[in-house]
Scaffold this active site. Structure first.
Site, PDB file in Angstrom:
ATOM      1  N   TYR A   5      11.719   6.804   6.229  1.00  0.00           N
ATOM      2  CA  TYR A   5      10.499   6.964   5.425  1.00  0.00           C
ATOM      3  C   TYR A   5      10.098   8.429   5.399  1.00  0.00           C
ATOM      4  O   TYR A   5       9.879   9.039   6.449  1.00  0.00           O
ATOM      5  CB  TYR A   5       9.369   6.107   6.009  1.00  0.00           C
ATOM      6  N   LEU A   6      10.032   8.985   4.197  1.00  0.00           N
ATOM      7  CA  LEU A   6       9.568  10.369   4.045  1.00  0.00           C
ATOM      8  C   LEU A   6       8.059  10.300   3.848  1.00  0.00           C
ATOM      9  O   LEU A   6       7.572   9.638   2.934  1.00  0.00           O
ATOM     10  CB  LEU A   6      10.259  11.036   2.855  1.00  0.00           C
TER      11      LEU A   6
ATOM     12  N   HIS B 153       1.780   4.001  -8.028  1.00  0.00           N
ATOM     13  CA  HIS B 153       3.062   4.078  -8.723  1.00  0.00           C
ATOM     14  C   HIS B 153       2.923   4.278 -10.225  1.00  0.00           C
ATOM     15  O   HIS B 153       3.899   4.145 -10.958  1.00  0.00           O
ATOM     16  CB  HIS B 153       3.941   2.860  -8.405  1.00  0.00           C
TER      17      HIS B 153
ATOM     18  N   ARG C  66      16.717   5.793 -19.498  1.00  0.00           N
ATOM     19  CA  ARG C  66      15.959   5.698 -20.747  1.00  0.00           C
ATOM     20  C   ARG C  66      15.254   7.028 -21.037  1.00  0.00           C
ATOM     21  O   ARG C  66      15.218   7.914 -20.194  1.00  0.00           O
ATOM     22  CB  ARG C  66      14.878   4.621 -20.590  1.00  0.00           C
TER      23      ARG C  66
END
Ligand code: MV4
Length: 451
Positions: free
Chosen positions: A202-203, A235, A291
């Site tokens: 985990y960063l 997010h 995309r």
């Protein structure tokens, strides 16, 4: 070159694609739900086809209706935009089976990058740096604990079918492993129909930096530099910059060259973005997006390259119009995503736009499907405008951005313009001193230095 392109999307990105088409002398077909009959993308297109009721699953995700619309209008190609069907490998392959060109990469490349374990393995094999962690799926708690002991806590459990932040859990100590492993597995199985999970170091305070590439069918690949997308909440990206305040020219050239050669060896075609976490001077691959991205205009601003035009040219079999040596980065660009939401609580605010006055002037671009009298629909994403500003320096860009935000009038609905006005006054932001958690810390009232 194509005569006619069907745009399988709505909102600002449908307009963006239409503009590139018309500059190239290509006719456009809009598709729309019953809720979008009055939408700007329908008004602007040369032809339009209603493909279903308001819910996206019945319209913008309705593959048979979209294929039928392309067939009856005799479209040569389909541009999927972002979201909706843009990263659906089976859609891309159905399009091709109907003799229509999918403006994007091959179905196999889309499928591989959608599987996060497989994509990480492939990217590692191609020589890019990845986050230390498991090489494959975690089969047992014992295996997960052995691995985590090796890399050191905290670790992150991620769903292989996840991405974009869905299906992740931080494990701070060995005692938490069993429960978090089974929770993440169960959630991934229910949400994606695939319970495979993997583990990474985990960063804790990284930046999110992504590299834009274009690749043609002959295997020529160019990179268009990076975008810093660290300013996000839950997010959802809020503001993006090109270039990153954290990188210098030498670092940009170095990571750009690494990405170029990996993408070339991958045999990738069309536009793509390689996402990295960046911490203490090192890059770690996390995902590849196959995309066109929402934030592509900041890259266009500093390179002068029309990314959508290049996507269309590549899909038609034309070679890239630029070599890497011809790509130069000029000045700085920032995009503010303006959502129809309350700026403090982010509650969606659909409704009728009573007044609409976008900013203008040198270095200001507004990509939006809004107009005065338009009703923002509750059925879709709340992004209603992208304000993209360019300046010779980051400081000039910031001054221009403050001026443009001040000019922008969107009456009748709530928008996140006041949030952006607040962000651009923060010392950490002005100094470029922020990471992926900074905005959430700021909103909690304790931003502090990103360190
Ligand atoms: C991470 C991480 C820290 N360490 N992986 C979130 C979305 C997905 N694209 C990957 N994500 C992260 N992966 C490791 N090993 C932190 C995040 C993350 C994040 C990444 C990019 C942008 C915003 C983010 C917000 C929270 C967590």
């Amino acid at each position: 070159m194509f005569d006619k392109i069907l745009i399988a999307n709505r909102g600002e990105i449908a307009l963006r694609i239409h503009r590139a088409c018309h500059e190239m002398g290509i006719q456009t077909v809009a598709v729309h739900s019953t809720a979008d009959a009055d939408a700007m993308h329908v008004r602007l297109a040369d032809e339009s086809v209603c493909i279903g009721p308001p819910a996206a699953r019945d319209s913008y995700l309705n593959v048979p209706a979209i294929i039928t619309a392309a067939t009856v209008t005799n479209a040569d190609a389909i541009h999927p935009g972002y979201g909706f069907l843009s990263e659906n490998a089976s859609f891309a392959s159905i399009v091709e089976e109907h003799g229509i060109v999918f403006i994007g990469p091959s179905p196999d490349h889309i499928r591989l990058m959608g599987d996060k374990i497989a994509s990480k393995g492939k990217i590692r094999e191609l020589g890019l740096p990845v986050v230390p962690g498991s090489d494959g799926p975690m089969e047992s708690e014992a295996e997960a604990r052995r691995l985590a002991d090796g890399i050191g806590y905290p670790v992150l459990i991620k769903a292989s079918a996840g991405g974009g932040g869905r299906g992740m859990r931080v494990v701070n100590a060995p005692g938490e492993m069993a429960e978090k492993l089974s929770q993440t597995r169960a959630e991934a199985g229910a949400a994606f129909g695939n319970s495979a999970v993997y583990i990474e170091k985990y960063l804790s305070r990284p930046r999110h930096i992504e590299i834009q590439v274009l690749a043609d069918a002959d295997g020529n690949v160019i990179h268009l530099g990076e975008r810093d997308c660290s300013l996000q909440r839950r997010h959802q990206k809020v503001l993006e910059e090109a270039g990153s305040p954290a990188l210098n020219d030498a670092q940009r050239r170095d990571i750009g060259q690494q990405v170029r050669s990996a993408v070339q060896r991958f045999g990738y075609r069309n536009a793509g973005t390689i996402e990295f976490l960046y911490e203490n001077g090192a890059f770690y691959f996390i995902e590849m997006n196959t995309r066109l991205q929402v934030e592509h205009p900041v890259t266009e601003a500093i390179t002068g390259i029309d990314i959508v035009r290049e996507q269309i040219r590549i899909a038609a079999g034309a070679p890239l119009a630029y070599t890497q040596d011809e790509i130069t980065f000029s000045g700085h660009s920032i995009e503010c995503r303006i959502n129809a939401e309350s700026p403090d609580l982010f509650v969606p605010s659909p409704g009728r736009v009573t007044d609409y006055h976008p900013p203008g002037g040198l270095g200001v671009r507004v990509d939006s499907a809004l107009y005065s009298g338009y009703t923002v629909q509750p059925h879709y994403d709340s992004l209603v405008s992208k304000l993209v500003v360019h300046g010779a320096t980051r400081n000039e860009c910031l001054m221009r951005l403050r001026r443009a935000l001040e000019e922008y009038v969107i009456g009748g609905i709530e928008t996140t313009i006041p949030l952006h006005q607040h962000i651009v006054e923060q010392a950490d932001f002005v100094n470029g001193d922020y990471d992926i958690h900074w905005l959430e810390r700021m909103m909690a009232g304790a931003a502090g230095s990103a360190g």
